[in-house]
Design a protein around this motif. Structure first.
Motif, PDB file in Angstrom:
ATOM      1  N   THR A 116       0.841  -1.213   0.000  1.00 31.57           N
ATOM      2  CA  THR A 116       0.000   0.000   0.000  1.00 31.57           C
ATOM      3  C   THR A 116       0.870   1.254   0.000  1.00 31.57           C
ATOM      4  O   THR A 116       0.501   2.260  -0.590  1.00 31.57           O
ATOM      5  N   LYS A 117       2.034   1.157   0.654  1.00 34.22           N
ATOM      6  CA  LYS A 117       2.949   2.306   0.681  1.00 34.22           C
ATOM      7  C   LYS A 117       3.527   2.558  -0.718  1.00 34.22           C
ATOM      8  O   LYS A 117       3.530   3.686  -1.205  1.00 34.22           O
ATOM      9  N   ILE A 118       3.960   1.518  -1.376  1.00 38.70           N
ATOM     10  CA  ILE A 118       4.594   1.670  -2.691  1.00 38.70           C
ATOM     11  C   ILE A 118       3.568   2.062  -3.763  1.00 38.70           C
ATOM     12  O   ILE A 118       3.797   2.962  -4.568  1.00 38.70           O
ATOM     13  N   LEU A 119       2.432   1.389  -3.755  1.00 41.81           N
ATOM     14  CA  LEU A 119       1.444   1.620  -4.835  1.00 41.81           C
ATOM     15  C   LEU A 119       0.460   2.738  -4.514  1.00 41.81           C
ATOM     16  O   LEU A 119      -0.306   3.171  -5.397  1.00 41.81           O
ATOM     17  N   LYS A 120       0.442   3.156  -3.256  1.00 41.18           N
ATOM     18  CA  LYS A 120      -0.484   4.223  -2.832  1.00 41.18           C
ATOM     19  C   LYS A 120      -1.944   3.846  -3.068  1.00 41.18           C
ATOM     20  O   LYS A 120      -2.751   4.648  -3.560  1.00 41.18           O
ATOM     21  N   ILE A 121      -2.258   2.622  -2.752  1.00 46.84           N
ATOM     22  CA  ILE A 121      -3.647   2.165  -2.803  1.00 46.84           C
ATOM     23  C   ILE A 121      -3.945   1.355  -1.549  1.00 46.84           C
ATOM     24  O   ILE A 121      -3.028   0.870  -0.893  1.00 46.84           O
ATOM     25  N   GLN A 122      -5.206   1.202  -1.260  1.00 43.35           N
ATOM     26  CA  GLN A 122      -5.648   0.361  -0.152  1.00 43.35           C
ATOM     27  C   GLN A 122      -6.208  -0.947  -0.728  1.00 43.35           C
ATOM     28  O   GLN A 122      -6.536  -1.012  -1.922  1.00 43.35           O
ATOM     29  N   PRO A 123      -6.336  -1.982   0.106  1.00 43.33           N
ATOM     30  CA  PRO A 123      -6.946  -3.223  -0.390  1.00 43.33           C
ATOM     31  C   PRO A 123      -8.296  -2.960  -1.054  1.00 43.33           C
ATOM     32  O   PRO A 123      -9.103  -2.174  -0.553  1.00 43.33           O
ATOM     33  N   GLY A 124      -8.494  -3.583  -2.201  1.00 47.94           N
ATOM     34  CA  GLY A 124      -9.734  -3.391  -2.963  1.00 47.94           C
ATOM     35  C   GLY A 124      -9.619  -2.291  -4.002  1.00 47.94           C
ATOM     36  O   GLY A 124     -10.521  -2.111  -4.811  1.00 47.94           O
ATOM     37  N   GLU A 125      -8.490  -1.571  -3.996  1.00 41.39           N
ATOM     38  CA  GLU A 125      -8.341  -0.445  -4.926  1.00 41.39           C
ATOM     39  C   GLU A 125      -7.394  -0.790  -6.077  1.00 41.39           C
ATOM     40  O   GLU A 125      -6.618  -1.742  -6.014  1.00 41.39           O
ATOM     41  N   THR A 126      -7.474   0.071  -7.104  1.00 39.94           N
ATOM     42  CA  THR A 126      -6.618  -0.059  -8.284  1.00 39.94           C
ATOM     43  C   THR A 126      -5.769   1.202  -8.415  1.00 39.94           C
ATOM     44  O   THR A 126      -6.251   2.310  -8.127  1.00 39.94           O
ATOM     45  N   THR A 127      -4.527   1.032  -8.804  1.00 35.02           N
ATOM     46  CA  THR A 127      -3.652   2.194  -8.965  1.00 35.02           C
ATOM     47  C   THR A 127      -4.194   3.128 -10.059  1.00 35.02           C
ATOM     48  O   THR A 127      -4.898   2.687 -10.960  1.00 35.02           O
ATOM     49  N   GLU A 128      -3.851   4.387  -9.938  1.00 33.27           N
ATOM     50  CA  GLU A 128      -4.368   5.395 -10.877  1.00 33.27           C
ATOM     51  C   GLU A 128      -4.039   5.068 -12.324  1.00 33.27           C
ATOM     52  O   GLU A 128      -4.819   5.352 -13.239  1.00 33.27           O
ATOM     53  N   ASP A 129      -2.880   4.458 -12.536  1.00 33.96           N
ATOM     54  CA  ASP A 129      -2.481   4.120 -13.903  1.00 33.96           C
ATOM     55  C   ASP A 129      -3.119   2.810 -14.388  1.00 33.96           C
ATOM     56  O   ASP A 129      -2.875   2.368 -15.509  1.00 33.96           O
ATOM     57  N   GLY A 130      -3.927   2.192 -13.539  1.00 28.91           N
ATOM     58  CA  GLY A 130      -4.635   0.973 -13.950  1.00 28.91           C
ATOM     59  C   GLY A 130      -3.742  -0.256 -14.055  1.00 28.91           C
ATOM     60  O   GLY A 130      -4.131  -1.263 -14.626  1.00 28.91           O
ATOM     61  N   ILE A 131      -2.556  -0.196 -13.462  1.00 28.79           N
ATOM     62  CA  ILE A 131      -1.631  -1.336 -13.579  1.00 28.79           C
ATOM     63  C   ILE A 131      -1.916  -2.414 -12.533  1.00 28.79           C
ATOM     64  O   ILE A 131      -1.944  -3.601 -12.842  1.00 28.79           O
ATOM     65  N   PHE A 132      -2.128  -2.011 -11.275  1.00 33.90           N
ATOM     66  CA  PHE A 132      -2.302  -3.002 -10.208  1.00 33.90           C
ATOM     67  C   PHE A 132      -3.633  -2.837  -9.473  1.00 33.90           C
ATOM     68  O   PHE A 132      -4.061  -1.708  -9.207  1.00 33.90           O
ATOM     69  N   THR A 133      -4.220  -3.985  -9.129  1.00 33.08           N
ATOM     70  CA  THR A 133      -5.346  -4.020  -8.186  1.00 33.08           C
ATOM     71  C   THR A 133      -4.921  -4.909  -7.027  1.00 33.08           C
ATOM     72  O   THR A 133      -4.316  -5.963  -7.243  1.00 33.08           O
ATOM     73  N   LEU A 134      -5.211  -4.473  -5.825  1.00 31.99           N
ATOM     74  CA  LEU A 134      -4.819  -5.217  -4.626  1.00 31.99           C
ATOM     75  C   LEU A 134      -6.061  -5.815  -3.965  1.00 31.99           C
ATOM     76  O   LEU A 134      -6.995  -5.081  -3.620  1.00 31.99           O
ATOM     77  N   LEU A 135      -6.078  -7.139  -3.822  1.00 30.14           N
ATOM     78  CA  LEU A 135      -7.266  -7.799  -3.274  1.00 30.14           C
ATOM     79  C   LEU A 135      -6.909  -8.789  -2.166  1.00 30.14           C
ATOM     80  O   LEU A 135      -5.993  -9.600  -2.333  1.00 30.14           O
ATOM     81  N   PRO A 136      -7.632  -8.738  -1.051  1.00 31.74           N
ATOM     82  CA  PRO A 136      -7.456  -9.769  -0.030  1.00 31.74           C
ATOM     83  C   PRO A 136      -8.236 -11.017  -0.414  1.00 31.74           C
ATOM     84  O   PRO A 136      -9.291 -10.915  -1.043  1.00 31.74           O
ATOM     85  N   VAL A 137      -7.717 -12.179  -0.082  1.00 28.27           N
ATOM     86  CA  VAL A 137      -8.468 -13.413  -0.301  1.00 28.27           C
ATOM     87  C   VAL A 137      -8.342 -14.295   0.932  1.00 28.27           C
ATOM     88  O   VAL A 137      -7.415 -14.143   1.725  1.00 28.27           O
ATOM     89  N   CYS A 138      -9.273 -15.211   1.036  1.00 22.77           N
ATOM     90  CA  CYS A 138      -9.296 -16.109   2.186  1.00 22.77           C
ATOM     91  C   CYS A 138      -8.532 -17.381   1.813  1.00 22.77           C
ATOM     92  O   CYS A 138      -9.052 -18.222   1.092  1.00 22.77           O
ATOM     93  N   CYS A 139      -7.302 -17.502   2.246  1.00 24.22           N
ATOM     94  CA  CYS A 139      -6.435 -18.673   2.060  1.00 24.22           C
ATOM     95  C   CYS A 139      -6.208 -19.011   0.580  1.00 24.22           C
ATOM     96  O   CYS A 139      -7.122 -19.308  -0.170  1.00 24.22           O
ATOM     97  N   LEU A 140      -4.952 -18.963   0.218  1.00 29.02           N
ATOM     98  CA  LEU A 140      -4.555 -19.308  -1.152  1.00 29.02           C
ATOM     99  C   LEU A 140      -4.132 -20.771  -1.245  1.00 29.02           C
ATOM    100  O   LEU A 140      -3.558 -21.200  -2.242  1.00 29.02           O
ATOM    101  N   GLY A 141      -4.395 -21.537  -0.191  1.00 30.21           N
ATOM    102  CA  GLY A 141      -4.080 -22.968  -0.219  1.00 30.21           C
ATOM    103  C   GLY A 141      -2.583 -23.230  -0.200  1.00 30.21           C
ATOM    104  O   GLY A 141      -2.120 -24.248  -0.692  1.00 30.21           O
ATOM    105  N   ASN A 142      -1.852 -22.307   0.383  1.00 31.24           N
ATOM    106  CA  ASN A 142      -0.391 -22.410   0.374  1.00 31.24           C
ATOM    107  C   ASN A 142       0.144 -22.133   1.774  1.00 31.24           C
ATOM    108  O   ASN A 142       1.209 -21.551   1.939  1.00 31.24           O
ATOM    109  N   CYS A 143      -0.624 -22.570   2.761  1.00 31.15           N
ATOM    110  CA  CYS A 143      -0.399 -22.171   4.154  1.00 31.15           C
ATOM    111  C   CYS A 143       1.003 -22.539   4.662  1.00 31.15           C
ATOM    112  O   CYS A 143       1.579 -21.825   5.467  1.00 31.15           O
TER     113      CYS A 143
END
Ligand code: FES
Length: 171
Positions: A116-143
């Protein structure tokens, strides 16, 4: 594909109108033929449309419901249940982080803080340039290799916050 018969659908959703492309309709119809029940095709139909459009709009839900003859609320329920289906526009690259208990214990919060510091977005948001979206998920099966991060389809194991800048620069 030109000699294949494609059904004509006109979708009027009150104020808006959407006509899926011939390719999308053909692909959904083809999937439909493989199953006895149209409900079994919903996920595939959503993936077909998302692949073309990047996300699933309300109009697309309406259009899929017309083709499959399944209620809009049923399609909507399935679309919102699966984290891989996007109900709003997303960036070119999707960053998913696991916020479940094992990743929490192993420090996922410091990773998210760095992103969030580097991309200046919060979870659920997309960077202004449309490059990255940051999403939380419940377990990626890689615990056992947590904390875990996924960027698009690539999984990163045992991620440390000081690796984030390097990881993001790859995209
Ligand atoms: S708890 Fe994070 S991958 Fe399972």
């Amino acid at each position: 594909m030109s000699n294949k018969k494609i059904p004509i659908y006109v979708f009027n959703n009150n104020e808006s109108k959407i006509v899926l492309s011939d390719e999308e309709i053909y692909a959904i119809e083809t999937e439909k033929k493989k199953y006895a029940h149209a409900r079994a095709v919903v996920i595939e139909a959503l993936k077909i449309v998302q692949k073309k459009r990047g996300w699933i709009s309300d109009q697309a839900i309406f259009a899929i419901s017309k083709i499959l003859k399944i209620s809009i609320s049923d399609i909507e329920g399935i679309a919102t249940f699966y984290s891989q289906i996007f109900r709003q526009p997303v960036g070119k690259h999707i960053i998913r982080y696991c916020d479940s208990v094992v990743c929490y214990i192993n420090g996922y919060e410091s990773i998210v803080k760095e992103i969030t510091k580097i991309l200046k977005i919060q979870p659920g948001e997309t960077t202004e340039d449309g490059i990255f979206t940051l999403l939380p998920v419940c377990c990626l099966g890689n615990c056992d290799k947590s904390p875990t991060l996924m960027i698009n389809n690539k999984t990163y194991n045992c991620v440390k916050s000081n690796q984030i800048q390097f990881l993001l620069e790859k995209y």
